[in-house]
Each structure stands twice: as C-alpha cells, then as structure tokens.
Design a protein around this motif. Structure first.
Motif: not given
Ligand code: LMR
Length: 398
Positions: A310-311, A47-48, A53-54, A249-251
C-alpha cells in the motif's frame, strides 16, 4: 483578562485548510496541508490498518494508561524501521524510543528535553523548513537559527553552501535535518552527499536531530533512511523524531516517536529517565490506539507485507502526479520550466509562486497552496483536478 488578547494569525498550513472548508466554490482545490489523496481525491484508510484495528478491537482487554514512554513493542518496531533489524545501535542497546502524539509531539518533547539540559544549545534548521519547526523550538525557549539549503531559484540543493554553513555551526549546537522528502521543497541530498553531511556534523561535534516524517514516500523504506544510516555511526549520539501519520495514513491518531541514540546503554537509560520527566509534565503518557495499530502491522508478516504494498502504491501515485503536473504545465505554459519538480521527492515541492501569486490563486481560482515559496502538495493532484489546477497556475504566472 482575556479582553486584552489580540487575535493570533492563522496557522500558515492548517489555517489554509480551515479557509478551504469555508470556500463555497465547488471546484476548489486544496494542495496545502500534507495529506495523501488517492486518484478519487479522498484519503483512504489503509487495508492493513483496518485489519489491525479489527484485531485490536477483538483483543483489547482494558483502556488503562500506557507507560510514560509508551508501548515497548511499538518502540522496538520503530527502531527496526529506522535502523533495520541488525543494526549495531539496537544490539548495543544504546537507543531508547518514546511513543509520542505525532511527529510534532516528538519534536516538542525533544525541544523541552534540550532546553532543560542544554539550555545554551541553538537549534539550526534548513532555510527553508517546515514552518512549525522554528515555532516549536522557540516555544520551548531555545535559540533558533538557519543554515543555507537551496539555490537562488528554489529548485535544487546548494550543497556547497549547505556544507559551508554546517561547518560554521558552533560545537554542541543542534542541527535539524529532514531525513527524506524535505518539507517544503522536496529537495533531498543524495546518499553520497549524506555521507559528507554526516562527516561535517560529527567532526564539528553537532547533535543531529533528524525529522523523519515521510519514510517510504521518497524511494522506499530503506532507501529513504540513507541519511539516517550515514549519521548513525558507532558511538555517535542523535535524536530522531519520526511520524507515522503519512506512511500509515494515521493522521488524526497522532502516532510518532522520539528516539534518542546515546553512546552507551547506561547513558541511554539515564536520558530516557529525563525524557520521561519531559513527557509527564507535558501530556503524561501517550494515546494508545494509533501506535497499537503500527505495532500490530509491523509485527505481523502478512500485514506488514500488505502495508508495504500500500505504501508503494502511495509513493508511485505521487510520483505519477509529479510527471503529470510537469507534462500538463508544459503544454499549458511552454515558456515555464517545471521539469525540476519531476525528480523531487515526497509530497511537496516549491512551485515558484510568489506570495502575491499564491493569494491570487486562492482568491481568484480557489486553489490553496502554502505561501513563502508556493509549496504544493503533489499528493493532492488528481486526474480530475490537474486541468483546472494547471490552468490557474499558468494564469497567475503569466
Ligand atoms: C504539513 O507540512 O502540511 C504537514 O506536516 C501537516 C502539518 O501539521 O503541518
């Protein structure tokens, strides 16, 4: 010219995911590559990250090049995550950080830099280590050797053997250490053991190179940096290759950093000028987007707090899957003891499967795990696949 080329063997980790994609079995399970999966078996965008990105899309004005070493805001946030906000290393300005394409990019820049300026230094890695470690340093032309790390059963740290091996490494060599969530074993030193490791490394005059790819996946952001904190002593030099593939989660965005800690701000600036040369002759300057996401999340109080939540959820899910695996294996094969896996850290553990059993798991059950120790990605276990997974493992072990 190309007619004479032989086929290179498939990559020992990424090659398995290629094979997995081609496997027509609808019940196939991929526990090979280190990618986090949620309870539904997918890899979500945080989500973060989406929110950052937005904001970035709205604010973006151009697609120009970044400086060779990347964005200064990103570098500052990376250092804060590594050392905390009030560390002497930052106030004394003796650390410099270059934004790199992934942790692998950081390792390769470090390798090229070391090869050029310290060509006789050998890089020592734990036995075992991530398969790409020796390959990267050898590709850069450096000598590579290993030091003892785990016990004969592949289940625990052999600390006396590790310390003794470190104590034999020649002065001026480089010692590669996994900051936390050791890949491939999940076996980490305790904070007390880290103090002893740091003492030996510094007494012998070795250069620590810390691979920090899983910060926050073990016990927490600060807790996982205990080893780095032990090594980061006043006046001591070190290199840190960090990755934000897993904890953000930015693989595929390839977000990493190489941080060099010198003994003075002047040496740090000189070293940075040399890192710039290594980067410019390699990929010129880093990709913008992923690092901009990380900098945006870490610079905004609300986004940062959401990311930490989230982490923590990812970390807790992995931990719960470890317990589920141990429990389910016990019920399916009571004669086998997998309890050691419950207390290990991060995404990976050695399952104890031989290479033959790993092959059988893949060919007979469409379960994909990495060879040479049978590394499983615990983060790929779900409530849905635990039953067929443990049945298959019990079958190949019996
Ligand atoms: C892994 O060990 O599975 C990850 O670090 C991904 C990779 O590039 O090998």
């Amino acid at each position: 010219m190309f007619d004479s080329l032989a086929f290179a063997p498939p990559d020992s980790i990424l090659g398995l995911t290629e094979a997995f994609r081609k496997d027509p079995n609808p019940r196939k399970i991929n526990l090979s590559v280190g990618v986090f999966k949620d309870a539904a078996g997918s890899t979500p965008i945080l989500r973060s990250v989406k929110e950052a990105e937005r904001r970035l899309l709205d604010a973006e004005q151009n697609k120009g090049y970044l400086p060779i070493e990347g964005h200064p805001e990103y570098a500052a946030r990376v250092q804060e995550l590594l050392f905390g906000s009030a560390h002497e290393i930052q106030s004394s300005r003796r650390a410099v950080t270059a934004q790199t394409p992934g942790g692998t990019g950081a390792l390769r820049v470090a390798a090229d830099f070391l090869r050029k300026h310290f060509p006789h230094a050998t890089v020592w890695h734990s036995k075992p280590t991530w398969a790409n470690h020796p390959a990267i340093f050898a590709a850069a032309g450096l000598g590579v050797q290993s030091y003892a790390y785990i016990d004969g059963a592949n289940q625990a740290l052999d600390f006396p053997a590790m310390l003794a091996a470190l104590g034999e490494i020649p002065r001026g060599d480089v010692v590669l250490l996994h900051a936390c969530c050791h890949n491939p074993t999940g076996i980490d030193p305790t904070p007390e053991q880290w103090q002893e490791i740091a003492a030996v490394v510094h007494e012998r005059g070795l250069l620590p190179l810390v691979d920090f790819a899983y910060q926050g996946f073990g016990d927490g952001l600060v807790e996982d940096a205990a080893g780095l904190a032990a090594l980061a002593r006043p006046g001591k030099e070190l290199l840190i290759c960090s990755s934000y593939s897993k904890n953000f989660g930015l693989y595929g965005e390839r977000v990493g950093a190489l941080t060099l800690v010198a003994d003075s701000p002047e040496s740090a600036e000189r070293a940075l000028s040399q890192l710039r040369v290594a980067i410019r002759t390699n990929y010129s300057n880093p990709p913008t987007h992923g690092a901009a996401i990380v900098a945006t999340v870490l610079s905004d109080r609300e986004l940062r707090s959401d990311w930490e939540t989230e982490l923590a959820a990812m970390r807790e899910r992995i931990h719960a899957m470890r317990q589920l695996f141990v429990r389910t294996m016990k019920s399916k094969a009571p004669q086998l003891d997998f309890s050691f896996l419950g207390s290990q850290k991060g995404m990976f553990s050695f399952s104890g499967l031989s290479n033959l059993q790993v092959d059988e798991l893949r060919t007979k059950h469409s379960v994909y795990v990495v060879g040479n120790g049978g590394r499983i990605n615990v983060a790929g276990i779900t409530e849905q696949n635990i039953d067929p997974l443990t049945t298959a493992i019990a079958a190949v072990l019996q």
